[in-house]
Enzyme design. Structure first.
Site, PDB file in Angstrom:
ATOM      1  N   HIS A 139      22.453  68.693  14.957  1.00 33.17           N
ATOM      2  CA  HIS A 139      22.382  67.327  14.706  1.00 33.17           C
ATOM      3  C   HIS A 139      23.607  66.370  14.698  1.00 33.17           C
ATOM      4  O   HIS A 139      23.694  65.347  15.253  1.00 33.17           O
ATOM      5  CB  HIS A 139      21.756  67.127  13.385  1.00 33.17           C
ATOM      6  CG  HIS A 139      20.397  67.636  13.064  1.00 33.17           C
ATOM      7  ND1 HIS A 139      20.123  68.472  12.111  1.00 33.17           N
ATOM      8  CD2 HIS A 139      19.128  67.487  13.686  1.00 33.17           C
ATOM      9  CE1 HIS A 139      18.939  68.908  11.866  1.00 33.17           C
ATOM     10  NE2 HIS A 139      18.187  68.326  13.032  1.00 33.17           N
ATOM     11  N   LYS A 185       5.138  67.597   4.501  1.00 36.81           N
ATOM     12  CA  LYS A 185       5.984  68.856   4.699  1.00 36.81           C
ATOM     13  C   LYS A 185       6.511  68.844   3.181  1.00 36.81           C
ATOM     14  O   LYS A 185       6.898  68.075   2.398  1.00 36.81           O
ATOM     15  CB  LYS A 185       7.056  68.413   5.524  1.00 36.81           C
ATOM     16  CG  LYS A 185       6.841  68.650   6.906  1.00 36.81           C
ATOM     17  CD  LYS A 185       8.276  68.761   7.790  1.00 36.81           C
ATOM     18  CE  LYS A 185       7.562  68.611   9.224  1.00 36.81           C
ATOM     19  NZ  LYS A 185       8.997  68.542  10.047  1.00 36.81           N
ATOM     20  N   SER A 211      16.973  73.435  11.986  1.00 32.67           N
ATOM     21  CA  SER A 211      16.870  73.286  10.294  1.00 32.67           C
ATOM     22  C   SER A 211      16.058  74.481   9.695  1.00 32.67           C
ATOM     23  O   SER A 211      16.356  75.149   8.682  1.00 32.67           O
ATOM     24  CB  SER A 211      16.286  71.805   9.516  1.00 32.67           C
ATOM     25  OG  SER A 211      17.108  70.851  10.168  1.00 32.67           O
TER      26      SER A 211
HETATM   27  P1  ADP Z   1      11.927  66.517  13.080  1.00 29.62           P
HETATM   28  O1  ADP Z   1      11.459  67.271  11.800  1.00 29.62           O
HETATM   29  O2  ADP Z   1      11.519  65.178  13.384  1.00 29.62           O
HETATM   30  O3  ADP Z   1      11.849  67.430  14.357  1.00 29.62           O
HETATM   31  P2  ADP Z   1      14.726  67.559  12.890  1.00 29.62           P
HETATM   32  O4  ADP Z   1      15.344  67.239  11.751  1.00 29.62           O
HETATM   33  O5  ADP Z   1      14.148  69.039  13.119  1.00 29.62           O
HETATM   34  O6  ADP Z   1      13.249  66.499  12.871  1.00 29.62           O
HETATM   35  O7  ADP Z   1      15.319  66.872  14.347  1.00 29.62           O
HETATM   36  C1  ADP Z   1      15.604  65.577  14.534  1.00 29.62           C
HETATM   37  C2  ADP Z   1      16.100  65.699  15.865  1.00 29.62           C
HETATM   38  O8  ADP Z   1      17.132  66.180  16.221  1.00 29.62           O
HETATM   39  C3  ADP Z   1      15.009  65.748  16.741  1.00 29.62           C
HETATM   40  O9  ADP Z   1      14.919  64.968  17.892  1.00 29.62           O
HETATM   41  C4  ADP Z   1      15.557  67.302  17.307  1.00 29.62           C
HETATM   42  O10 ADP Z   1      15.084  67.713  18.706  1.00 29.62           O
HETATM   43  C5  ADP Z   1      17.004  67.289  17.330  1.00 29.62           C
HETATM   44  N1  ADP Z   1      17.696  68.517  17.038  1.00 29.62           N
HETATM   45  C6  ADP Z   1      17.528  69.319  16.016  1.00 29.62           C
HETATM   46  N2  ADP Z   1      18.155  70.430  16.287  1.00 29.62           N
HETATM   47  C7  ADP Z   1      19.051  70.216  17.445  1.00 29.62           C
HETATM   48  C8  ADP Z   1      20.107  70.850  18.073  1.00 29.62           C
HETATM   49  N3  ADP Z   1      20.363  71.998  17.848  1.00 29.62           N
HETATM   50  N4  ADP Z   1      20.419  70.296  19.108  1.00 29.62           N
HETATM   51  C9  ADP Z   1      20.340  69.044  19.666  1.00 29.62           C
HETATM   52  N5  ADP Z   1      19.126  68.502  19.065  1.00 29.62           N
HETATM   53  C10 ADP Z   1      18.708  68.789  17.698  1.00 29.62           C
END
Ligand code: ADP
Length: 165
Positions: free
Chosen positions: A17, A41, A128
């Site tokens: 992120h 969630k 995450s």
């Molecule tokens: P959600 O629960 O909405 O999927 P996340 O917190 O998991 O949200 O992720 C938010 C955004 O960050 C999403 O667009 C996800 O694809 C992106 N993201 C998560 N992990 C990574 C990563 N390792 N590299 C690039 N983008 C990421």
């Protein structure tokens, strides 16, 4: 002035992120990182805790602010006079879901577009949920999240494990 919103759960924020935040902050004049209040969630951290962790992570990025939102993302974006949503794309598996969400948001608010930043190679495996899972079994998460977040994740994972006994 160009503005964008980077929405997500950020439970917790990872180096993946952070990489997207830094890159988006270079492209746009103002970036709002926004934590979704999602009642469906059961998160590890509360929305306020996640907002505070993100604020600490973004402390050195003057054009980045951190908020939370509930309800429809497209409407939240419109209300904030922001026409761009940033999402990160890791693998093909992200694509189908992200495409559907982006098209839905555009249908709800035609002025809103989604821009995808591809993950940096070193973080393409990272999510995450992987961080939460590895921490739950006592594994090393220092390559995945900043140290102060790793500490909080271990504490919380420990509380959860004890609560489940
Ligand atoms: P959600 O629960 O909405 O999927 P996340 O917190 O998991 O949200 O992720 C938010 C955004 O960050 C999403 O667009 C996800 O694809 C992106 N993201 C998560 N992990 C990574 C990563 N390792 N590299 C690039 N983008 C990421």
């Amino acid at each position: 002035m160009s503005r964008a919103i980077y929405p997500g759960s950020f439970d917790p924020v990872t180096y993946g992120h952070i990489d997207i935040i830094k890159r988006a902050a270079k492209i746009f004049d103002e970036l709002t990182v926004s934590v979704l209040k999602n009642s469906a969630k059961t998160p590890l951290f509360s929305v306020d805790e996640r907002v505070n962790m993100l604020k600490e992570v973004c402390m050195d990025l003057p054009n980045v602010k951190v908020e939370s939102y509930s309800g429809l993302l497209a409407e939240y974006a419109e209300k904030n006079h922001t026409e761009v949503i940033i999402r990160g794309l890791r693998a093909v598996s992200d694509f189908e879901y992200e495409l559907q969400i982006a098209q839905t948001n555009h249908k709800i608010s035609p002025s809103v577009d989604t821009i995808f930043l591809t993950t940096s190679l070193e973080y393409s495996y990272l999510s995450s949920s992987i961080v939460r899972e590895v921490a739950a079994y006592g594994g090393d998460i220092h390559h995945f999240v900043p140290d102060f977040i790793a500490k909080k994740v271990y504490e919380r994972a420990g509380e959860k494990a004890n609560g489940n006994k």
